[in-house]
Scaffold this motif. Structure first.
Motif, mmCIF file in Angstrom:
data_model
loop_
_atom_site.group_PDB
_atom_site.id
_atom_site.type_symbol
_atom_site.label_atom_id
_atom_site.label_comp_id
_atom_site.label_asym_id
_atom_site.label_seq_id
_atom_site.Cartn_x
_atom_site.Cartn_y
_atom_site.Cartn_z
ATOM 1 N N ARG A 38 -23.495 10.909 -1.395
ATOM 2 C CA ARG A 38 -22.243 10.741 -2.124
ATOM 3 C C ARG A 38 -21.263 9.895 -1.301
ATOM 4 O O ARG A 38 -21.271 9.935 -0.075
ATOM 5 N N LEU A 39 -20.416 9.157 -2.008
ATOM 6 C CA LEU A 39 -19.471 8.245 -1.366
ATOM 7 C C LEU A 39 -18.088 8.869 -1.292
ATOM 8 O O LEU A 39 -17.609 9.456 -2.265
ATOM 9 N N LEU A 40 -17.426 8.729 -0.153
ATOM 10 C CA LEU A 40 -16.038 9.121 0.007
ATOM 11 C C LEU A 40 -15.182 7.877 0.209
ATOM 12 O O LEU A 40 -15.464 7.047 1.082
ATOM 13 N N VAL A 41 -14.141 7.746 -0.613
ATOM 14 C CA VAL A 41 -13.170 6.667 -0.463
ATOM 15 C C VAL A 41 -11.856 7.291 -0.012
ATOM 16 O O VAL A 41 -11.316 8.181 -0.678
ATOM 17 N N VAL A 42 -11.363 6.844 1.133
ATOM 18 C CA VAL A 42 -10.127 7.359 1.715
ATOM 19 C C VAL A 42 -9.119 6.216 1.771
ATOM 20 O O VAL A 42 -9.465 5.089 2.141
ATOM 21 N N GLY A 43 -7.875 6.507 1.394
ATOM 22 C CA GLY A 43 -6.865 5.460 1.299
ATOM 23 C C GLY A 43 -5.999 5.304 2.532
ATOM 24 O O GLY A 43 -6.358 5.725 3.641
ATOM 25 N N GLY A 44 -4.841 4.705 2.333
ATOM 26 C CA GLY A 44 -3.936 4.354 3.419
ATOM 27 C C GLY A 44 -3.152 5.535 3.965
ATOM 28 O O GLY A 44 -3.332 6.686 3.543
ATOM 29 N N VAL A 45 -2.252 5.235 4.891
ATOM 30 C CA VAL A 45 -1.519 6.284 5.610
ATOM 31 C C VAL A 45 -0.091 6.454 5.091
ATOM 32 O O VAL A 45 0.721 7.152 5.704
ATOM 33 N N GLY A 46 0.239 5.811 3.977
ATOM 34 C CA GLY A 46 1.562 5.992 3.390
ATOM 35 C C GLY A 46 2.657 5.179 4.052
ATOM 36 O O GLY A 46 3.837 5.476 3.880
ATOM 37 N N LYS A 47 2.277 4.134 4.769
ATOM 38 C CA LYS A 47 3.273 3.315 5.463
ATOM 39 C C LYS A 47 3.722 2.163 4.566
ATOM 40 O O LYS A 47 2.900 1.409 4.043
ATOM 41 N N SER A 48 5.025 2.041 4.412
ATOM 42 C CA SER A 48 5.603 0.919 3.670
ATOM 43 C C SER A 48 6.580 0.192 4.590
ATOM 44 O O SER A 48 7.220 0.808 5.440
ATOM 45 N N ALA A 49 6.696 -1.111 4.405
ATOM 46 C CA ALA A 49 7.559 -1.902 5.286
ATOM 47 C C ALA A 49 7.895 -3.220 4.601
ATOM 48 O O ALA A 49 7.327 -3.577 3.558
ATOM 49 N N SER A 50 8.833 -3.938 5.193
ATOM 50 C CA SER A 50 9.176 -5.287 4.768
ATOM 51 C C SER A 50 8.497 -6.271 5.719
ATOM 52 O O SER A 50 8.532 -6.073 6.932
ATOM 53 N N TYR A 51 7.875 -7.290 5.168
ATOM 54 C CA TYR A 51 7.240 -8.266 6.056
ATOM 55 C C TYR A 51 8.264 -9.237 6.652
ATOM 56 O O TYR A 51 7.930 -10.044 7.512
ATOM 57 N N ALA A 52 9.515 -9.166 6.185
ATOM 58 C CA ALA A 52 10.565 -10.034 6.716
ATOM 59 C C ALA A 52 11.198 -9.398 7.956
ATOM 60 O O ALA A 52 11.232 -8.177 8.102
ATOM 61 N N THR A 53 11.705 -10.231 8.843
ATOM 62 C CA THR A 53 12.408 -9.766 10.038
ATOM 63 C C THR A 53 13.755 -10.497 10.114
ATOM 64 O O THR A 53 13.779 -11.721 10.204
ATOM 65 N N PRO A 54 14.898 -9.790 10.075
ATOM 66 C CA PRO A 54 14.999 -8.347 9.865
ATOM 67 C C PRO A 54 14.594 -7.979 8.446
ATOM 68 O O PRO A 54 14.544 -8.851 7.570
ATOM 69 N N GLU A 55 14.332 -6.678 8.222
ATOM 70 C CA GLU A 55 13.864 -6.259 6.916
ATOM 71 C C GLU A 55 14.930 -6.521 5.855
ATOM 72 O O GLU A 55 16.135 -6.437 6.120
ATOM 73 N N LYS A 56 14.461 -6.828 4.669
ATOM 74 C CA LYS A 56 15.379 -7.045 3.552
ATOM 75 C C LYS A 56 15.857 -5.695 3.034
ATOM 76 O O LYS A 56 15.051 -4.769 2.874
ATOM 77 N N PRO A 57 17.155 -5.525 2.756
ATOM 78 C CA PRO A 57 17.646 -4.226 2.296
ATOM 79 C C PRO A 57 16.993 -3.794 0.993
ATOM 80 O O PRO A 57 16.701 -4.624 0.126
ATOM 81 N N ILE A 58 16.769 -2.502 0.860
ATOM 82 C CA ILE A 58 16.279 -1.933 -0.395
ATOM 83 C C ILE A 58 17.393 -2.025 -1.422
ATOM 84 O O ILE A 58 18.536 -1.636 -1.158
ATOM 85 N N SER A 59 17.070 -2.514 -2.614
ATOM 86 C CA SER A 59 18.106 -2.724 -3.624
ATOM 87 C C SER A 59 17.688 -2.261 -5.009
ATOM 88 O O SER A 59 18.439 -2.433 -5.961
ATOM 89 N N GLY A 60 16.517 -1.690 -5.143
ATOM 90 C CA GLY A 60 16.094 -1.276 -6.476
ATOM 91 C C GLY A 60 14.973 -0.261 -6.427
ATOM 92 O O GLY A 60 14.515 0.148 -5.353
ATOM 93 N N VAL A 61 14.523 0.127 -7.598
ATOM 94 C CA VAL A 61 13.493 1.157 -7.725
ATOM 95 C C VAL A 61 12.096 0.563 -7.627
ATOM 96 O O VAL A 61 11.233 1.094 -6.936
ATOM 97 N N ALA A 62 11.856 -0.557 -8.307
ATOM 98 C CA ALA A 62 10.478 -1.019 -8.482
ATOM 99 C C ALA A 62 10.175 -2.385 -7.918
ATOM 100 O O ALA A 62 9.003 -2.709 -7.721
ATOM 101 N N ASN A 63 11.182 -3.206 -7.645
ATOM 102 C CA ASN A 63 10.913 -4.615 -7.343
ATOM 103 C C ASN A 63 11.648 -5.074 -6.094
ATOM 104 O O ASN A 63 12.501 -5.960 -6.137
ATOM 105 N N ASN A 64 11.313 -4.474 -4.970
ATOM 106 C CA ASN A 64 11.970 -4.823 -3.718
ATOM 107 C C ASN A 64 11.195 -5.936 -3.017
ATOM 108 O O ASN A 64 10.110 -5.703 -2.466
ATOM 109 N N ASP A 65 11.744 -7.122 -3.056
ATOM 110 C CA ASP A 65 11.067 -8.278 -2.467
ATOM 111 C C ASP A 65 10.871 -8.088 -0.965
ATOM 112 O O ASP A 65 11.710 -7.505 -0.268
ATOM 113 N N THR A 66 9.774 -8.590 -0.482
ATOM 114 C CA THR A 66 9.260 -8.551 0.899
ATOM 115 C C THR A 66 8.677 -7.188 1.260
ATOM 116 O O THR A 66 8.027 -7.070 2.298
ATOM 117 N N TRP A 67 8.845 -6.176 0.429
ATOM 118 C CA TRP A 67 8.357 -4.839 0.751
ATOM 119 C C TRP A 67 6.950 -4.634 0.210
ATOM 120 O O TRP A 67 6.597 -5.109 -0.867
#
Length: 673
Positions: A170-199
């Motif tokens: 049997r196959l086990l698929v395990v996902g990520g560690v729950g880490k979210s981040a902005s690829y921009a430096t400095p990070e772009k501020p969070i400004s919405g629920v669903a569409n945060n650019d660079t995040w």
């Protein structure tokens, strides 16, 4: 029964894994709709980190008649090899914005800017760098191989999980560690629920395939799909209308699955009504009406006796319960019919769409109507198959498919928790519950800078064959911002008054709780009284604390940013035994595990206020189009604080009980209509 195997299929057809940040081995997600939740302490480790949920896949052999003959396990009955492949990806940052489901009439009111790509400023070939693609990984069960899954967004490495096989293949698929981040430096501020650019986040999805060598012959299995989703914070609770209910309705409507002809109270009706009762552990409004000793406590033996009676004496009771269910033609935008759950076109303030709230699925409604008319069989409560391996082989594939999907939300597809609105389109499937896979010879077209409603629903649109990352790409980026915004009783301050409830309606409480029973209150309930006065235990049982009480301050934007870091610190609602033995409280009580944040007031963040006028500076600031002398964020903060003061005066509540701000999710047309 014919035992000759002519076809091989993977089950579950759609498997659900969930992210977690613990180093402990993952637990396996539910494999049967009747499987009980794991005991307390199974979902977090001793340090308070969340343990990941693995999706487990199996292969079954089918005969010419399409009947499951047996599970094909490595080393048994001539099976010498199972070669698995998995291809996971996360396409959120490279996909289009989410504001509304595009298959409802209301989507026609979206502005062109709302149909654009996320990270619109990333152009040309660089857009491929927004896709976190782990590539296709292949492992052989005979060699007990495993493989890590990882990709990149821009130049940042992003682990997406791993795959491995068990000794039986049997196959086990395990996902990520729950880490979210902005690829921009400095990070772009969070400004919405669903569409945060660079995040970005590390949820994902993609195809699962297998080749099985049996008796020296290699057969390709009908493939499956893996979805890596956010955590299920109340794993013992199912919502009223699950993802399984929605998909089952699709296939019955399209005549690819038969409709249930003989309605059974214990098999079909009682589990549906029981889900209203299950929500008592995650929402105080549901607890009041459907919880212990409430007017609609469907678990009460005396009430059950009447509901399970097909006779004339109970007909009016059954009918009254059935007519409580929402009917858009009859009810319009009224919040009063059941279920009290927000819908696909939910907006803040006075609702304008009947889809402000959900209704039960068509098949759920049909079965309830027959029950109300007395056309059903009765019997004791169903026991089902809590252990899928102990079920008859012919039943196991269906249990696996259903067990995974019944624990997923299909309340509001706005956008949802695990997956969203495209799932209700038949074109997405090769057969019931099985996603249609996109082949390399059939690449998806480029839909351009904006995905129009017509293109989205068209013959060459994205609702057909799917590729890695295609199911989760519609979801919020990152998921924590949506989870922090999934609350109850949203209102603008002009709507406050004696008929306002901070508890109802609600978004996805089964996945992301609103109000929970704390450990300290459960300890009081589960301690025998010292005398005849039981009021202390009664009060403790009725008390519910806001699940998101650990979010600091009153500003939605700041709270969403905190959730990105602190998501794992919030409690998991777990099932505990009531051991006093006097029958005064339910035998099984669901209790929030001890949170990992500092103590907070029970009613912190109880009242949730949408501030529409704060939308102009927020949206303009995000678009770098603000021209005022005072910074956009300052103007927004002033408007929010003014609203909080007015709410305090109108309700008499303390500031700590109020969370306010502009949520673009609750204003899908951004004030344009």
């Amino acid at each position: 029964m014919d035992t000759q195997i002519v076809q091989v299929k993977i089950h579950p057809a759609i498997g659900i894994a969930r992210v977690g940040n613990s180093d402990k081995p993952p637990f396996i997600g539910p494999e049967s709709p009747d499987q009980p939740p794991l005991p307390p302490g199974s979902y977090k480790d001793s340090s308070g980190k969340v343990i990941r949920q693995a999706a487990r896949f199996r292969v079954y052999g089918y005969n010419q008649a399409g009947e499951a003959v047996r599970e094909l396990k490595l080393g048994e009955a001539g099976v010498t090899e199972i070669k698995w492949s998995v291809h996971l990806a996360n396409k959120k940052a490279a996909w289009y914005q989410f504001h509304l489901a595009l298959d409802i009439d209301e989507a026609g009111g979206l502005q062109e800017a709302q149909l654009r790509r996320r990270n619109f400023d990333v152009r040309g070939a660089d857009r491929k760098k927004l896709v976190i693609d782990a590539g296709r990984k292949e492992i052989r069960a005979s060699l007990h191989e495993n493989a890590a899954l990882a990709g990149k967004i821009m130049t940042r490495a992003v682990p997406l999980g791993s795959i491995t096989t068990q000794t039986d293949g049997r196959l086990l698929v395990v996902g990520g560690v729950g880490k979210s981040a902005s690829y921009a430096t400095p990070e772009k501020p969070i400004s919405g629920v669903a569409n945060n650019d660079t995040w970005y986040d590390d949820v994902s999805d993609g195809p699962v395939t297998a080749q099985v060598t049996i008796g020296g012959v290699t057969k390709s299995a009908s493939p499956a799909w893996a979805v890596v989703a956010p955590p299920h914070f109340a794993p013992g609770v199912k919502t009223v209308r699950t993802l399984y209910d929605v998909l089952y309705d699709v296939f019955v409507t399209e005549h690819t699955l038969p409709a249930v002809q003989q309605i059974s109270y214990p098999e079909h009706i009682e589990p549906m009504l029981d889900r209203f009762c299950q929500l008592q552990w995650v929402n105080h409004g549901f607890a009041t009406q459907f919880g212990r000793s409430g007017p609609y406590d469907f678990r009460d033996p005396a009430l059950r006796k009447r509901l399970a009676d097909p006779g004339e004496a109970s007909r009016e009771l059954r009918r009254q319960i059935y007519v409580q269910m929402r009917d858009y033609c009859r009810d319009g935008t009224s919040p009063l019919p059941w279920p009290w759950l927000y819908g696909d076109a939910m907006s803040g303030g006075k609702p304008t769409s009947v889809r402000q709230h959900i209704k039960i699925s068509g098949e759920q409604d049909r079965m309830l109507a027959q029950w109300a008319d007395g056309h059903f069989t009765t019997g004791p409560p169903r026991t089902g198959h809590p252990d899928v391996d102990a079920a008859p082989v012919a039943a196991q594939p269906g249990l696996l498919d259903r067990g995974a999907l019944e624990n997923c939300a299909a309340d509001a597809f706005h956008p949802g928790c695990e997956v969203t609105w495209p799932m209700r389109h038949k074109t997405m499937y090769s057969e019931p519950f099985r996603i249609l896979h996109r082949t390399p010879e059939n690449p998806e077209p480029d839909y351009g800078d904006a995905l129009t409603v017509q293109e989205a629903l068209g013959k060459t649109g994205p609702l057909h064959a799917q590729g890695p990352g295609d199911l989760t790409r519609w979801m919020a980026a990152p998921w924590q911002c949506d989870a922090a915004s999934c609350r109850s009783g949203y209102q603008v301050r002009s709507g406050l008054g004696p008929r306002y409830s901070p508890y109802l309606p609600t978004f996805w409480p089964a996945q992301v709780p609103n109000h929970v029973l704390k450990q300290s209150d459960f300890a009081t309930v589960n301690t025998p009284p010292s005398g005849s006065d039981d009021s202390v235990r009664e009060k403790a049982f009725e008390n519910r604390a806001v699940w998101l009480r650990g979010l600091k301050g009153t500003d939605f934007n700041k709270q969403r940013r905190q959730m990105i870091d602190d998501w794992y610190k919030f409690g998991i609602v777990e099932t505990h035994e009531y051991t006093v033995g006097d029958g005064k409280f339910p035998q099984h009580i669901q209790v929030e595990s001890e949170p990992g944040y500092p103590p907070a007031l029970d009613h912190a963040n109880l009242v949730n206020i949408q501030v529409p006028e704060a939308g102009a500076p927020q949206l303009a600031g995000v678009a770098d189009a603000w021209t005022g002398e005072v910074p956009a964020e300052t103007v927004e903060a002033m408007l929010v604080q003014q609203a909080i003061q007015e709410v305090m005066e109108a309700t008499g509540r303390d500031e700590t009980e109020i969370a306010a701000g502009y949520l673009e999710k609750l204003d899908p047309f951004h004030g344009a209509q």
